[in-house]
Design a protein around this motif. Structure first.
Motif, PDB file in Angstrom:
ATOM      1  N   GLU A 216      83.430  13.345 108.481  1.00  0.00           N
ATOM      2  CA  GLU A 216      83.536  14.397 107.475  1.00  0.00           C
ATOM      3  C   GLU A 216      82.539  14.168 106.335  1.00  0.00           C
ATOM      4  O   GLU A 216      81.906  15.097 105.842  1.00  0.00           O
ATOM      5  N   ARG A 217      82.386  12.929 105.899  1.00  0.00           N
ATOM      6  CA  ARG A 217      81.462  12.604 104.809  1.00  0.00           C
ATOM      7  C   ARG A 217      80.016  12.804 105.248  1.00  0.00           C
ATOM      8  O   ARG A 217      79.184  13.353 104.516  1.00  0.00           O
ATOM      9  N   ALA A 221      76.956  15.623 104.139  1.00  0.00           N
ATOM     10  CA  ALA A 221      75.622  15.189 103.703  1.00  0.00           C
ATOM     11  C   ALA A 221      74.525  15.618 104.670  1.00  0.00           C
ATOM     12  O   ALA A 221      73.414  15.083 104.627  1.00  0.00           O
ATOM     13  N   ASP A 222      74.832  16.574 105.573  1.00  0.00           N
ATOM     14  CA  ASP A 222      73.848  17.072 106.547  1.00  0.00           C
ATOM     15  C   ASP A 222      73.336  15.966 107.468  1.00  0.00           C
ATOM     16  O   ASP A 222      72.166  15.954 107.863  1.00  0.00           O
ATOM     17  N   ARG A 223      74.210  15.029 107.801  1.00  0.00           N
ATOM     18  CA  ARG A 223      73.832  13.958 108.736  1.00  0.00           C
ATOM     19  C   ARG A 223      74.727  13.992 109.971  1.00  0.00           C
ATOM     20  O   ARG A 223      74.910  12.979 110.636  1.00  0.00           O
ATOM     21  N   PHE A 224      75.243  15.173 110.279  1.00  0.00           N
ATOM     22  CA  PHE A 224      76.195  15.302 111.383  1.00  0.00           C
ATOM     23  C   PHE A 224      75.532  15.070 112.739  1.00  0.00           C
ATOM     24  O   PHE A 224      76.097  14.412 113.614  1.00  0.00           O
ATOM     25  N   GLU A 225      74.340  15.630 112.922  1.00  0.00           N
ATOM     26  CA  GLU A 225      73.663  15.498 114.214  1.00  0.00           C
ATOM     27  C   GLU A 225      73.389  14.040 114.549  1.00  0.00           C
ATOM     28  O   GLU A 225      73.556  13.609 115.697  1.00  0.00           O
ATOM     29  N   LYS A 226      72.971  13.293 113.541  1.00  0.00           N
ATOM     30  CA  LYS A 226      72.737  11.869 113.778  1.00  0.00           C
ATOM     31  C   LYS A 226      74.035  11.164 114.122  1.00  0.00           C
ATOM     32  O   LYS A 226      74.067  10.262 114.974  1.00  0.00           O
ATOM     33  N   CYS A 227      75.103  11.584 113.476  1.00  0.00           N
ATOM     34  CA  CYS A 227      76.423  11.013 113.760  1.00  0.00           C
ATOM     35  C   CYS A 227      76.807  11.250 115.225  1.00  0.00           C
ATOM     36  O   CYS A 227      77.325  10.355 115.904  1.00  0.00           O
ATOM     37  N   VAL A 228      76.547  12.473 115.706  1.00  0.00           N
ATOM     38  CA  VAL A 228      76.859  12.805 117.107  1.00  0.00           C
ATOM     39  C   VAL A 228      76.031  11.942 118.052  1.00  0.00           C
ATOM     40  O   VAL A 228      76.537  11.432 119.066  1.00  0.00           O
ATOM     41  N   LEU A 229      74.754  11.766 117.732  1.00  0.00           N
ATOM     42  CA  LEU A 229      73.888  10.938 118.574  1.00  0.00           C
ATOM     43  C   LEU A 229      74.369   9.488 118.604  1.00  0.00           C
ATOM     44  O   LEU A 229      74.358   8.847 119.667  1.00  0.00           O
ATOM     45  N   LEU A 230      74.787   8.976 117.449  1.00  0.00           N
ATOM     46  CA  LEU A 230      75.308   7.601 117.395  1.00  0.00           C
ATOM     47  C   LEU A 230      76.568   7.473 118.238  1.00  0.00           C
ATOM     48  O   LEU A 230      76.737   6.508 118.997  1.00  0.00           O
ATOM     49  N   GLU A 298      85.094  21.159 113.169  1.00  0.00           N
ATOM     50  CA  GLU A 298      85.153  22.449 113.848  1.00  0.00           C
ATOM     51  C   GLU A 298      83.823  22.777 114.530  1.00  0.00           C
ATOM     52  O   GLU A 298      83.287  23.873 114.413  1.00  0.00           O
ATOM     53  N   SER A 299      83.273  21.793 115.228  1.00  0.00           N
ATOM     54  CA  SER A 299      81.996  21.985 115.923  1.00  0.00           C
ATOM     55  C   SER A 299      82.199  21.831 117.426  1.00  0.00           C
ATOM     56  O   SER A 299      83.281  21.475 117.895  1.00  0.00           O
ATOM     57  N   ASP A 300      81.135  22.127 118.177  1.00  0.00           N
ATOM     58  CA  ASP A 300      81.161  21.959 119.628  1.00  0.00           C
ATOM     59  C   ASP A 300      80.418  20.692 120.037  1.00  0.00           C
ATOM     60  O   ASP A 300      79.817  20.624 121.115  1.00  0.00           O
ATOM     61  N   ALA A 301      80.475  19.695 119.178  1.00  0.00           N
ATOM     62  CA  ALA A 301      79.775  18.432 119.470  1.00  0.00           C
ATOM     63  C   ALA A 301      80.253  17.817 120.768  1.00  0.00           C
ATOM     64  O   ALA A 301      79.471  17.176 121.494  1.00  0.00           O
ATOM     65  N   TRP A 302      81.524  18.020 121.103  1.00  0.00           N
ATOM     66  CA  TRP A 302      82.075  17.394 122.314  1.00  0.00           C
ATOM     67  C   TRP A 302      81.354  17.883 123.570  1.00  0.00           C
ATOM     68  O   TRP A 302      81.236  17.134 124.551  1.00  0.00           O
ATOM     69  N   LYS A 303      80.870  19.128 123.555  1.00  0.00           N
ATOM     70  CA  LYS A 303      80.184  19.656 124.738  1.00  0.00           C
ATOM     71  C   LYS A 303      78.892  18.893 125.007  1.00  0.00           C
ATOM     72  O   LYS A 303      78.577  18.564 126.150  1.00  0.00           O
ATOM     73  N   ARG A 304      78.136  18.626 123.931  1.00  0.00           N
ATOM     74  CA  ARG A 304      76.902  17.857 124.099  1.00  0.00           C
ATOM     75  C   ARG A 304      77.190  16.420 124.502  1.00  0.00           C
ATOM     76  O   ARG A 304      76.482  15.833 125.319  1.00  0.00           O
ATOM     77  N   CYS A 305      78.248  15.871 123.930  1.00  0.00           N
ATOM     78  CA  CYS A 305      78.618  14.495 124.282  1.00  0.00           C
ATOM     79  C   CYS A 305      79.054  14.399 125.738  1.00  0.00           C
ATOM     80  O   CYS A 305      78.675  13.470 126.455  1.00  0.00           O
ATOM     81  N   ILE A 306      79.863  15.366 126.190  1.00  0.00           N
ATOM     82  CA  ILE A 306      80.331  15.354 127.578  1.00  0.00           C
ATOM     83  C   ILE A 306      79.158  15.474 128.536  1.00  0.00           C
ATOM     84  O   ILE A 306      79.126  14.822 129.594  1.00  0.00           O
ATOM     85  N   ALA A 307      78.169  16.301 128.180  1.00  0.00           N
ATOM     86  CA  ALA A 307      76.977  16.412 129.037  1.00  0.00           C
ATOM     87  C   ALA A 307      76.263  15.072 129.134  1.00  0.00           C
ATOM     88  O   ALA A 307      75.808  14.673 130.213  1.00  0.00           O
ATOM     89  N   ARG A 308      76.192  14.362 128.022  1.00  0.00           N
ATOM     90  CA  ARG A 308      75.562  13.035 128.021  1.00  0.00           C
ATOM     91  C   ARG A 308      76.385  12.055 128.851  1.00  0.00           C
ATOM     92  O   ARG A 308      75.844  11.269 129.652  1.00  0.00           O
TER      93      ARG A 308
END
Length: 667
Positions: A216-217, A221-230, A298-308
């Motif tokens: 959430e933090r 701070a607009d660092r969500f994409e990096k968080c998903v990649l990590l 409330e994002s669809d980050a899980w879809k990208r993670c599942i593909a990975r």
């Protein structure tokens, strides 16, 4: 009297008038003097005006600047206080660790708020100071030092205003704090990678809460994409470690390396277990964990993670192996294996729809659809061709031992397996899907199944008639038909037997007894004539000479021995597959032959008493004859160990399958 009074009034008026004229004259003189003064003042007024104007203007400017200075004093004082708070929070944040995550996040939040307030205060003061600078620069009498001080203050405020942006850049205090948060995020995932197991609650609730707070933090701070990649990177390590426990080497085998369905059969069950483990457990686990971690964004980050994760778990390779199964040469066994593949995919259908619905999983979607299409079409193609393929087996030779042809055993076992609880529902579903893809009139799937089975069994019956006519020895033909009718009659209680019905089963039972009687009469009935018929006879075997029963019992016994031995040797190579039928036929043989032989030997005993040389013609005793007859028709498997029997059955299955494969391929 009256005239005197009027005269006095006139004199008084004259006097008053004279005084008024004198006053008017004096007033006129005074006005003239004033006029001259005014004219002189008017002439001096422009110069006075020019002299006074700068003084008035500067005085008004000073009054206006007083407002600017008063407006800047309050925010400037706030800037100084806020800057002190910022410095204090920066020092606190640089020394704090994420062990107390709540306190660390609270300090970060306060620092971000203080930096925003500092920038806002600077933004408020800067315009006022800028106006003061412009005023002082336009005032020739202004103090130069004052102007320099104001300009310096303006530069400092601009630097302070930029502190928030600099704090988020590399080397900035906020950037370092966010980096520390990302490190803590990775550490939490790594620490719990080893303890995470397939369960309804993937990670301890406190750990999930910490991960959610960090996400959430970072998202703010607009660092969500990096968080998903990590996150994806760390959990991918877990995927690789999970795969190490699985032996997936068979995925590297090319289709050309599989000779037939038998060579790939051992891998299909393993493939189904692995695919279910990857999708239903590993990926479902990652799906739940990912949703828990990123729930508040409330994002669809899980879809990208599942593909990975699907890529790490080699899901595409597993689907490609399933497609390899569809490319193996056609045959009945392939039909069962295609149904196995379909059952695995159907069992995972809900999981596939939930996990791989996003654009990131487009390749998986296409592969899955293509695999299902190939499985359904391939299974139905083999199923529709079964009757015609059975018909094509007619030219193959019949068993030399009179036993049940491998095709008959294979087809009955195959249909019993196909009609069982494991395969029939799947086959019905496959037929439904296949019919839904067609535009013609749809038939009931159960009716289609029954029609195909009846057609196949009809072709088997026709083949049996053809094969029975290929035997030169009619006795072996009868034995062959007895064996096969017995095999069909014993389908009672099986799935195939239920489909064919009691009347069909009863008819085969009757035919079994009918051919058993024909066999006994044709093969052994003629042998007994040698011991019972009086007069000259011609033994039905080569090497026996004609003789007269009444004159030479020794020749009669010799002829019997030769005929019996010849029959026994020949029939010892024949088999009766069913144990009960074999015992029954042997028992009937003993009952038919032994009493006659025993009766004859009792009469022959008189000859033995008269002629000792007659003993050499006694080759069998009653007991040995009974033992020999009881040992007839034993299947070959009784002569070998269980391991060899298994190999024999496997070889038989391969032969039948290869025959089907050849004919299916020819079409």
């Amino acid at each position: 009297m009256a005239d005197d009074e009027s005269f006095e009034n006139l004199k008084a008026a004259r006097k008053l008038l004279k005084a008024s004229m004198e006053q008017s004259s004096a007033l006129s003189s005074a006005i003239n003097e004033v006029g001259l003064k005014v004219e002189r003042m008017k002439e001096r007024l422009p110069s006075l005006e020019a002299a006074i104007r700068p003084v008035g203007t500067r005085k008004c400017g000073l009054f206006a600047m007083r407002d600017q200075i008063n407006g800047a004093i309050g925010p400037a004082a706030a800037v100084l206080k806020v800057y002190d708070v910022v410095r204090e929070l920066e020092n606190s944040l640089s020394f704090e660790s994420c062990s107390d995550l709540h306190a660390y996040l609270s300090t970060m939040k306060r620092l971000e708020g203080a930096l925003r307030f500092l920038a806002g205060s600077c933004l408020l003061v800067i315009p006022w100071l800028h106006d003061i600078v412009e005023f002082l620069e336009g005032d020739a009498s202004a103090n130069d030092q004052s102007l320099l001080n104001v300009k310096k203050a303006l530069r400092i405020l601009r630097v302070l205003r930029a502190i928030e942006g600099c704090a988020r850049l590399d080397g900035g205090v906020l950037n370092a704090a966010f980096n520390k948060l990302e490190t803590e995020f990775v550490s939490l995932l790594m620490e719990n990678n080893a303890t995470a197991c397939i369960a309804s609650s993937p990670l301890p609730v406190p750990v999930i809460q910490k991960l959610q707070a960090i996400v959430e933090r970072l998202n703010a701070a607009d660092r969500f994409e990096k968080c998903v990649l990590l996150y994806a990177g760390v959990r991918s390590l877990n995927a690789r470690r999970s795969l190490q426990a699985l032996d997936l080497n068979y995925l590297e085998i090319q289709v050309s390396e599989f000779d037939d369905m038998q060579s790939i059969d051992s891998y299909i069950e393993q493939w189904g277990e692995h695919l279910e483990l990857v999708v239903k457990h590993f990926l479902e686990f990652e799906y739940k964990l990912c949703n828990s971690v990123f729930e508040k964004t409330e994002s669809d980050a899980w879809k990208r993670c599942i593909a990975r994760f699907a890529e790490e778990f080699r899901l595409v390779s597993l689907l490609e192996f399933g497609r390899s199964v569809t490319k193996i040469k056609k045959g009945p066994v392939k039909l069962l294996k295609l149904l196995d593949v379909f059952a695995v995919l159907e069992n995972l259908r809900v999981n596939f729809n939930r996990l791989f619905g996003g654009e990131a999983c487009g390749e998986i979607q296409n592969l899955t659809r293509d695999l299902i299409k190939k499985v359904v079409n391939g299974a139905c193609e083999i199923f529709w061709e079964l009757p015609s393929q059975v018909k094509l087996q007619g030219p193959f030779s019949s068993p030399s031992d009179g036993g049940i042809p491998g095709l008959v055993t294979f087809i009955t076992n195959f249909y019993n397996q196909l009609l069982g609880e494991d395969y029939k529902p799947i086959l019905i579903q496959v037929l439904q899907i296949h019919q839904s893809w067609k535009t013609d009139i749809h038939e009931d799937e159960d009716d289609l199944l029954l029609k195909q089975i009846l057609s196949t069994m009809k072709e088997i019956g026709l083949n049996l008639d053809t094969w029975s006519k290929t035997y030169e020895d009619i006795s072996l033909s009868y034995l062959f038909m007895m064996n096969n009718h017995c095999h069909f009659s014993q389908l009672k209680g099986t799935k195939l037997g239920e489909i064919m019905g009691n009347s069909w089963l009863g008819a085969h039972e009757q035919y079994k007894d009918y051919y058993a009687a024909l066999y006994l009469r044709e093969s052994w009935g003629k042998l007994l004539i040698l011991l019972t018929q009086k007069g000259w006879i011609s033994p039905p075997v080569g090497g026996a000479t004609d003789y007269h029963q009444g004159s030479d019992d020794k020749k009669r016994l010799k002829a019997f021995n030769e005929a019996f031995d010849e029959r026994y040797k020949k029939h010892s190579n024949w088999i009766i597959s069913d144990d009960c039928l074999r015992q029954k036929v042997c028992q009937l043989l003993v009952q038919a032959v032994v009493p006659v032989y025993k009766s004859y030997m009792q009469k022959y005993g008189v000859l033995l008493q008269q002629d000792a040389s007659a003993r050499k013609y006694v080759k069998h005793t009653t007991q040995s004859l009974e033992k020999m007859l009881s040992s007839l028709f034993q299947p070959q498997r009784s002569k070998y160990c269980s391991t060899k029997h298994i190999r024999f059955i496997g070889k038989l299955k391969n032969v039948v399958t290869n025959q089907f494969r050849v004919t299916l391929t020819a079409m």
